[in-house]
Design a protein around this motif. Structure first.
Motif, short mmCIF file in Angstrom:
data_model
loop_
_atom_site.label_atom_id
_atom_site.label_comp_id
_atom_site.label_asym_id
_atom_site.label_seq_id
_atom_site.Cartn_x
_atom_site.Cartn_y
_atom_site.Cartn_z
N THR A 295 55.53 116.49 -96.18
CA THR A 295 54.15 116.04 -96.01
C THR A 295 53.96 114.63 -96.52
N ILE A 296 54.45 114.36 -97.73
CA ILE A 296 54.27 113.04 -98.34
C ILE A 296 55.06 111.98 -97.58
N ALA A 297 56.28 112.32 -97.17
CA ALA A 297 57.13 111.35 -96.47
C ALA A 297 56.52 110.92 -95.15
N ASN A 298 55.71 111.78 -94.55
CA ASN A 298 55.14 111.48 -93.23
C ASN A 298 53.65 111.17 -93.27
N SER A 299 53.06 111.12 -94.46
CA SER A 299 51.63 110.93 -94.58
C SER A 299 51.23 109.46 -94.46
N THR B 286 48.43 105.16 -101.22
CA THR B 286 47.66 103.96 -100.87
C THR B 286 46.16 104.16 -101.11
N LYS B 287 45.77 105.36 -101.49
CA LYS B 287 44.38 105.65 -101.85
C LYS B 287 44.39 106.91 -102.70
N ASP B 288 43.23 107.29 -103.25
CA ASP B 288 43.14 108.55 -103.99
C ASP B 288 43.47 109.70 -103.05
N VAL B 289 44.34 110.58 -103.49
CA VAL B 289 44.78 111.71 -102.66
C VAL B 289 44.79 112.97 -103.52
N THR B 290 44.38 114.08 -102.95
CA THR B 290 44.52 115.38 -103.60
C THR B 290 45.43 116.26 -102.75
N LEU B 291 46.52 116.72 -103.35
CA LEU B 291 47.46 117.62 -102.68
C LEU B 291 47.48 118.93 -103.47
N HIS C 81 61.01 106.04 -93.41
CA HIS C 81 62.01 105.59 -94.37
C HIS C 81 63.20 106.54 -94.43
N ALA C 82 63.34 107.41 -93.44
CA ALA C 82 64.51 108.28 -93.39
C ALA C 82 65.77 107.43 -93.27
N CYS C 83 66.88 107.98 -93.72
CA CYS C 83 68.14 107.25 -93.74
C CYS C 83 68.52 106.75 -92.35
#
Length: 403
Positions: free
Chosen positions: A52-56, A297-302, A350-352
């Motif tokens: 989720t974070i890698a693609n958010s 890049t902004k306030d986030v709640t996960l 940013h995947a390899c």
């Protein structure tokens, strides 16, 4: 900063380097997204959170603090926007599947044969130092244009850069607890520059087909090249991450197969199974275990965790690949498990970049090893130890066979 569970405050770098799995198993169960003081950042430990974070769109790539201290800027793994696009545009073309298919066998297979011939009549070897790592570094070194740099030197460089990059421990003020730990990385970078600077001088006026030469020239106006200071941080990334990943992926796959003799026998009898064995090996012990990061890049709640803008989150892909929500008995190596996607090579933009290349280096390396030594066995008199938290692999791996 969110409050942490008391046991998280006690996590040490030593226990993470020796064996991160117990810590991360507990984090997945109790605090899958948590601030870990010794790392000075939040840590994501489940497959869902990492993906989720890698693609958010609410997160960008960032290099870890220790990584930035080691590589400098702008390293491809820690930039975004136009700089990221430019850096990827110079490294990606040679690593596209259609391009890799054109030359990978001719590059890697002679290297693998040469190394296996050095010990195949000995009846024993440390497969990490004598085969997996040398094949890995020689293949990439030749691709980059570092043909005259010995494999031992390339291995030494990536080990010292790795020790520097993972020297991540910080105190309550965010200061490194072991600043001397970066000295070996600095010394390796000085040695690299002493070797590569004259090559850059040459490639500037006499370009060739080496990767670094392409990095200098491709996409540049006539008569111009990219500045070497712009290129060096990404070159350091390659000389660490890309140098170690295929070798440690290959070695971990071998360790896993040694735990399943029937699967090892099946792979030796049917080489077409090798890619599946490698995929499971990469999942089982991810070479890049927890070395990538994102920044909000902004306030986030996960979930129930609030991340203020500017929060750094380490994506622990090695932990995600042991997530019981995705994999049954994830601590077991089993190449017959359903072929579910894993995160050993990351996710998002940013995947390899070297996924295809790394897998083929591993495949060709194992093909040549099993062809030459089909009766390979782990040396039962020697323990197999893994090391590392940011990057992880076996050190060493002793094997025996009848000659």
């Amino acid at each position: 900063m969110t409050a942490t569970l008391s046991w998280i405050d006690e996590i040490t770098m030593t226990e993470l380097e020796r064996n991160p799995y117990p810590v991360y198993e507990r984090l997945r169960a109790e605090a899958p997204l948590a601030y870990v003081p010794v790392l000075g950042s939040f840590v994501a430990t489940t497959a869902d959170l990492c993906r989720t974070i890698a693609n958010s769109p609410d997160f960008e790539g960032i290099i870890t603090k220790a990584g930035g201290r080691t590589f400098g800027h702008p390293a491809v793994i820690g930039v975004n926007g136009e700089i990221h696009r430019d850096l990827r545009s110079k490294v990606d073309p040679a690593l596209q599947p259609s391009e890799v298919d054109r030359w990978v066998d001719g590059l890697v297979r002679p290297i693998a044969r040469r190394y296996v011939e050095q010990f195949e009549n000995d009846g024993k070897a440390d497969l990490v130092s004598q085969y997996c790592e040398p094949v890995s570094v020689r293949a990439l070194g030749d691709l980059l244009g570092l043909n005259d740099v010995s494999s031992d030197t390339l291995r030494d460089w990536f080990h010292r850069l790795s020790n520097s990059f993972t020297n991540a421990g910080v105190d309550a003020d965010g200061e490194f607890t072991n600043p001397e730990g970066f000295v070996q990385g600095d010394e390796a970078k000085a040695e690299i520059r002493a070797v590569v600077d004259p090559l850059i001088d040459k490639w500037t006026v006499e370009p060739d087909d080496s990767a670094i030469s392409h990095w200098l020239h491709d996409g540049m106006p006539e008569g111009q090249v990219r500045d070497r200071e712009y290129i060096y941080p990404t070159l350091f990334v390659y000389l660490l991450g890309a140098m170690q990943e295929p070798g440690h992926g290959m070695a971990s796959t071998l360790v896993g197969l040694f735990t399943r003799p029937e699967q090892l026998e099946a792979v030796i009898d049917e080489p077409a199974l090798i890619p599946r064995a490698i995929s499971e090996g990469m999942r089982w012990t991810s070479p890049i275990w927890s070395a990538t990061a994102r920044i909000s890049t902004k306030d986030v709640t996960l979930g129930d965790v609030f991340l203020p803008e500017g929060s750094v989150v380490l994506l622990s892909y090695g932990s995600a690949n042991h997530d019981t929500a995705v994999y049954d008995a994830p601590s077991d190596y089993d190449m017959t498990r359903p072929p579910l996607p894993h995160l050993a090579f990351g996710s998002g933009n940013h995947a390899c970049a070297g996924i295809y290349f790394a897998n083929h280096v591993c495949r060709i390396g194992l093909e040549e090893l099993f062809e030459a030594i089909p009766n390979l066995e782990r040396d039962s008199g020697a323990d197999v130890e893994f090391w590392g938290w940011g990057f992880r692999g076996p050190t060493p791996l002793r094997a025996t066979w009848e000659v």
